[in-house]
Design a protein around this motif. Structure first.
Motif, mmCIF file in Angstrom:
data_model
loop_
_atom_site.group_PDB
_atom_site.id
_atom_site.type_symbol
_atom_site.label_atom_id
_atom_site.label_comp_id
_atom_site.label_asym_id
_atom_site.label_seq_id
_atom_site.Cartn_x
_atom_site.Cartn_y
_atom_site.Cartn_z
ATOM 1 N N ALA A 1 0.799 -1.275 0.010
ATOM 2 C CA ALA A 1 0.058 -0.117 0.024
ATOM 3 C C ALA A 1 1.034 1.262 0.052
ATOM 4 C CB ALA A 1 -0.999 -0.113 1.291
ATOM 5 N N ILE A 2 1.975 1.282 0.898
ATOM 6 C CA ILE A 2 2.708 2.440 0.841
ATOM 7 C C ILE A 2 3.554 2.430 -0.619
ATOM 8 C CG2 ILE A 2 5.123 3.333 1.762
ATOM 9 C CD1 ILE A 2 4.040 2.114 4.495
ATOM 10 N N LEU A 3 4.020 1.391 -1.111
ATOM 11 C CA LEU A 3 4.488 1.465 -2.314
ATOM 12 C C LEU A 3 3.744 1.976 -3.615
ATOM 13 C CD1 LEU A 3 6.964 0.574 -4.187
ATOM 14 C CD2 LEU A 3 5.925 -1.534 -4.553
ATOM 15 N N LEU A 4 2.246 1.514 -3.308
ATOM 16 C CA LEU A 4 1.372 2.289 -4.405
ATOM 17 C C LEU A 4 1.231 3.879 -4.319
ATOM 18 C CD1 LEU A 4 -0.992 1.824 -6.485
ATOM 19 C CD2 LEU A 4 -2.500 1.985 -4.547
ATOM 20 N N GLY A 5 1.279 4.346 -2.969
ATOM 21 C CA GLY A 5 1.275 5.553 -2.800
ATOM 22 C C GLY A 5 2.685 6.403 -3.269
ATOM 23 N N ALA A 6 3.733 5.645 -2.956
ATOM 24 C CA ALA A 6 5.073 6.044 -3.329
ATOM 25 C C ALA A 6 5.325 6.417 -4.899
ATOM 26 C CB ALA A 6 6.117 5.392 -2.616
ATOM 27 N N VAL A 7 4.744 5.421 -5.743
ATOM 28 C CA VAL A 7 4.904 5.232 -6.995
ATOM 29 C C VAL A 7 4.212 6.318 -7.687
ATOM 30 C CG1 VAL A 7 6.138 3.066 -7.034
ATOM 31 C CG2 VAL A 7 3.734 3.144 -7.449
ATOM 32 N N LEU A 8 3.044 6.513 -7.246
ATOM 33 C CA LEU A 8 1.909 7.378 -7.998
ATOM 34 C C LEU A 8 1.971 8.831 -7.413
ATOM 35 C CD1 LEU A 8 -1.152 4.992 -7.965
ATOM 36 C CD2 LEU A 8 0.304 5.732 -9.762
ATOM 37 N N ALA A 9 2.706 9.097 -6.345
ATOM 38 C CA ALA A 9 2.680 10.499 -5.937
ATOM 39 C C ALA A 9 3.641 11.486 -6.918
ATOM 40 C CB ALA A 9 3.361 10.565 -4.581
ATOM 41 N N PRO A 10 4.708 11.029 -7.324
ATOM 42 C CA PRO A 10 5.458 12.038 -8.143
ATOM 43 C C PRO A 10 4.820 12.430 -9.675
ATOM 44 C CG PRO A 10 6.636 10.108 -8.064
ATOM 45 C CD PRO A 10 5.497 9.594 -7.247
ATOM 46 N N GLY B 1 -0.621 17.238 -12.481
ATOM 47 C CA GLY B 1 0.373 16.262 -11.994
ATOM 48 C C GLY B 1 0.361 15.028 -12.884
ATOM 49 N N ILE B 2 0.976 14.753 -13.810
ATOM 50 C CA ILE B 2 0.839 13.751 -14.852
ATOM 51 C C ILE B 2 1.586 12.653 -14.036
ATOM 52 C CG2 ILE B 2 1.543 12.981 -17.208
ATOM 53 C CD1 ILE B 2 1.321 15.769 -18.038
ATOM 54 N N ARG B 3 1.247 11.520 -14.479
ATOM 55 C CA ARG B 3 1.796 10.310 -13.810
ATOM 56 C C ARG B 3 2.076 9.429 -15.178
ATOM 57 N NH1 ARG B 3 0.709 13.588 -10.501
ATOM 58 N NH2 ARG B 3 1.506 12.894 -8.448
#
Length: 415
Positions: free
Chosen positions: A124-133, A357-359
């Motif tokens: 779950a933390i990984l999901l947030g980390a990879v999508l935040a930037p 904020g493009i992903r």
């Protein structure tokens, strides 16, 4: 052995042709080049399913290394083209996005991943980390222009600098997710001592060392390039761009710091030396063309990977779509507005910065890097690939259709 390799090259050649003809054929349409290339790849992947090397569950290392190269070239290009002076007043919106908006995005997506998709805490933390930037590759179309081409408005500069520096917060949380998953796999609790070790090493040391390495490499290379050729530089711009990228990244990784930060800072530090020199424009042109070619390749592969997933019957639940739209249309914009509140910026500029904020390709790199460490189970890995892929695809189309209109709302003036 890669099956149908020659046909794969043909598909990539068509995608590159799209890039060459795009400004002529699609100039007056709301379609963006990433939209076109991903759609083309998706159709090819859906009707042609024999490319087994596109399976991210089995070939994550290929995805990691390919996306890594694209992001590195993009970071060099972003650092070289920034004209804005290094002052607190001008960089304050960027700092707020990094310290406020990104943590909000990481926390919100981690909660959604944990409760909506049943991910483990580390995943779950990984999901947030990879999508935040914000992605430095796909966001290039909304960034500042080439060096020395005029004043930079606040939205474009803020999005450019944010995309260049947000690895400083994304990567620490990627490592936090990895450490939690590692402890879980070994049957241990993630203790306060582990958290302190993560903070001192993965946050303080790696960010600080990455900044120092970037400054040193950028200044030293600038000294070498401009010392003898300050009026008529004949050194190949290709060699210099590659040298900045590999020296900064290699040295930063050698001292166990963040190479992405080092590369962007090195390019920016290089740019500050002889900042009016026309050579910077040549460097930017080379980096931009290289980035465009690599981006086209990755976008077509990404589209084919999506098409093959749909053809194979990968399940896409309603939760995936709701979370994707929630993140792109609510979490990022709200987080951006919170960060920019109180600043002397027009409301339209705040909205544009918050909404754009493009992903994209950076997310694919972070995710593949983390999963390649081998501490996340296959069920979590599959969920992460599905969610992140849909968020990226949704972002490509939402921002592709809206970016030009949003930026046209901005007053065309330097900040």
């Amino acid at each position: 052995m890669i099956e149908n390799y020659n046909l794969f090259l043909l598909v990539c050649g068509i995608a590159f042709l799209f890039g060459a003809l795009f400004p002529i054929i699609f100039k007056r349409t709301p379609i963006s080049l990433p939209m076109l290339q991903v759609s083309f790849g998706l159709l090819m992947g859906y009707w042609w399913t024999s490319l087994s090397f596109l399976n991210p569950m089995d070939n994550g290392l290929i995805i990691e290394k390919l996306t890594e190269i694209v992001v590195l070239v993009s970071l060099v290009g972003a650092g070289i083209k920034i004209d804005t002076e290094l002052s607190w007043h001008l960089w304050r919106p960027t700092v707020r996005l990094l310290l406020i908006t990104m943590p909000i995005g990481i926390f919100a997506m981690a909660v959604l991943g944990y409760y909506a998709f049943g991910l483990t805490l580390g995943a779950a933390i990984l999901l947030g980390a990879v999508l935040a930037p914000t992605d430095p590759v796909l966001a290039s179309s909304i960034q500042v222009g080439p060096p020395n081409t005029g004043g930079e408005d606040a939205p474009r500069f803020t999005l450019t600098s944010e995309a260049g520096l947000n690895d400083g917060l994304a990567f620490p949380f990627v490592y936090l997710a990895i450490k939690i998953a590692e402890a879980y796999n070994e049957g241990q609790q993630f203790t306060g001592e582990m958290l302190w070790s993560w903070f001192t090493h993965d946050v303080l040391w790696k960010i600080g060392a990455g900044l120092v390495v970037g400054i040193v490499v950028g200044k030293v290379l600038a000294k070498l390039v401009f010392s003898k050729y300050s009026h008529n530089t004949t050194i190949s711009q290709g060699y210099v761009v590659i040298a900045i990228t590999l020296l900064a990244y290699g040295l930063a990784e050698y001292v166990h710091s963040y190479g992405f930060i080092a590369v962007f800072v090195a390019a920016f530090a290089f740019r500050r030396s002889e900042r009016e020199h026309s050579y910077h424009h040549k460097l930017h042109d080379f980096a931009e063309q290289s980035e465009g070619l690599l981006m086209s390749l990755v976008l077509v592969i990404f589209g084919m990977f999506l098409g093959q997933g749909l053809q194979a019957g990968v399940e896409l639940t309603w939760r995936v779509y709701i979370v994707s739209f929630t993140f792109l249309l609510m979490i990022r914009p709200i987080g951006g507005f919170i960060a920019l509140s109180g600043l002397n910026l027009p409301r339209t500029e705040k909205y544009a910065i918050s909404a754009l904020g493009i992903r994209g390709i950076g997310t694919l790199y972070y995710l593949s890097y983390a999963l390649n460490q081998g501490f996340f189970n296959n069920e979590d890995a599959l969920k992460l690939w599905i969610v992140c892929s849909i968020v990226i695809l949704t972002s490509i189309f939402i921002h592709g259709l809206s970016a030009t209109r949003l930026l046209k709302m901005m007053p065309n003036k330097p900040h």
